[in-house]
Motif scaffolding. Structure first.
Motif, PDB file in Angstrom:
ATOM      1  N   VAL A  81       0.852  -1.189   0.000  1.00 42.05           N
ATOM      2  CA  VAL A  81       0.000   0.000   0.000  1.00 42.05           C
ATOM      3  C   VAL A  81       0.887   1.238   0.000  1.00 42.05           C
ATOM      4  O   VAL A  81       1.714   1.415   0.890  1.00 42.05           O
ATOM      5  CB  VAL A  81      -0.927   0.020   1.232  1.00 42.05           C
ATOM      6  N   PHE A  83       0.738   5.275   0.312  1.00 44.24           N
ATOM      7  CA  PHE A  83      -0.184   6.277   0.840  1.00 44.24           C
ATOM      8  C   PHE A  83       0.569   7.509   1.287  1.00 44.24           C
ATOM      9  O   PHE A  83       1.803   7.513   1.344  1.00 44.24           O
ATOM     10  CB  PHE A  83      -1.011   5.699   1.992  1.00 44.24           C
ATOM     11  N   ILE A  93      -4.920   6.920   0.414  1.00 43.84           N
ATOM     12  CA  ILE A  93      -4.341   5.822  -0.369  1.00 43.84           C
ATOM     13  C   ILE A  93      -3.961   6.335  -1.755  1.00 43.84           C
ATOM     14  O   ILE A  93      -4.763   6.992  -2.421  1.00 43.84           O
ATOM     15  CB  ILE A  93      -5.340   4.649  -0.504  1.00 43.84           C
ATOM     16  N   VAL A  96      -2.477   0.484  -4.459  1.00 47.17           N
ATOM     17  CA  VAL A  96      -2.412  -0.817  -3.785  1.00 47.17           C
ATOM     18  C   VAL A  96      -2.040  -1.839  -4.846  1.00 47.17           C
ATOM     19  O   VAL A  96      -2.668  -1.898  -5.903  1.00 47.17           O
ATOM     20  CB  VAL A  96      -3.762  -1.194  -3.141  1.00 47.17           C
ATOM     21  N   GLN A 104      -6.412  -6.766  -0.473  1.00 51.48           N
ATOM     22  CA  GLN A 104      -6.166  -5.352  -0.763  1.00 51.48           C
ATOM     23  C   GLN A 104      -7.129  -4.453   0.003  1.00 51.48           C
ATOM     24  O   GLN A 104      -6.711  -3.438   0.577  1.00 51.48           O
ATOM     25  CB  GLN A 104      -6.313  -5.083  -2.267  1.00 51.48           C
ATOM     26  N   ASN A 105      -8.409  -4.843   0.029  1.00 53.14           N
ATOM     27  CA  ASN A 105      -9.396  -4.035   0.745  1.00 53.14           C
ATOM     28  C   ASN A 105      -9.100  -3.965   2.238  1.00 53.14           C
ATOM     29  O   ASN A 105      -9.262  -2.921   2.863  1.00 53.14           O
ATOM     30  CB  ASN A 105     -10.807  -4.577   0.502  1.00 53.14           C
ATOM     31  N   LYS A 108      -6.134  -1.621   2.763  1.00 59.12           N
ATOM     32  CA  LYS A 108      -6.582  -0.225   2.636  1.00 59.12           C
ATOM     33  C   LYS A 108      -7.370   0.212   3.870  1.00 59.12           C
ATOM     34  O   LYS A 108      -7.150   1.307   4.396  1.00 59.12           O
ATOM     35  CB  LYS A 108      -7.462  -0.047   1.385  1.00 59.12           C
TER      36      LYS A 108
END
Length: 137
Positions: A81, A83, A93, A96, A104-105, A108
């Motif tokens: 990630v 950011f 973000i 990713v 991934q979710n 995040k």
């Protein structure tokens, strides 16, 4: 004598009002980014930076939840990630990469749950500071 006093006054004034992260070496002025400050971190710039890294690692470990259908050790994947902690002290973000959509979710979500903090600075002004964190499953 008068010129010497003026020169000493200017030198003293310049050092008194110097900003963190700004240094002069010869004829070159260097402006360094100052990292965001995690809530509860204090001390020197180096201590605040080390505290930020420690608190971020603790936050990620404490707040990570495996998505439904996943268990620790069930996958061998890496999610990275990218950011920033923006000028207001909040995470945003940028990108990713890797892993499944579910992983991934979760990565995040974890990063976006970072607490609001004092933003980073450059030349005494708020600045977005970039970070990249790997989540290895």
């Amino acid at each position: 004598m008068k010129k010497l006093l003026v020169l000493l006054f200017l030198t003293f004034t310049a050092t008194t009002f110097a900003q963190d992260g700004v240094s002069v070496n010869g004829g070159t002025m260097v402006i360094k980014d100052i990292a965001p400050v995690w809530p509860g971190c204090d001390g020197s710039i180096a201590k605040k930076k080390a505290c930020f890294k420690q608190k971020l690692a603790q936050h990620i470990g404490k707040n990570f939840r495996f998505p439904e259908g996943y268990t620790p050790g069930s996958v061998k994947e890496k999610v990275v990630v990218s950011f920033v902690i923006n000028e207001k002290g909040a995470p945003e973000i940028l990108e990713v990469k890797g892993g499944t959509a579910a992983l991934q979710n979760e990565a995040k979500r974890n990063i976006l749950s970072i607490p609001h903090m004092t933003p980073g600075q450059a030349n005494g002004k708020p600045k977005a500071i970039k970070y990249k964190v790997p989540f290895t499953f």
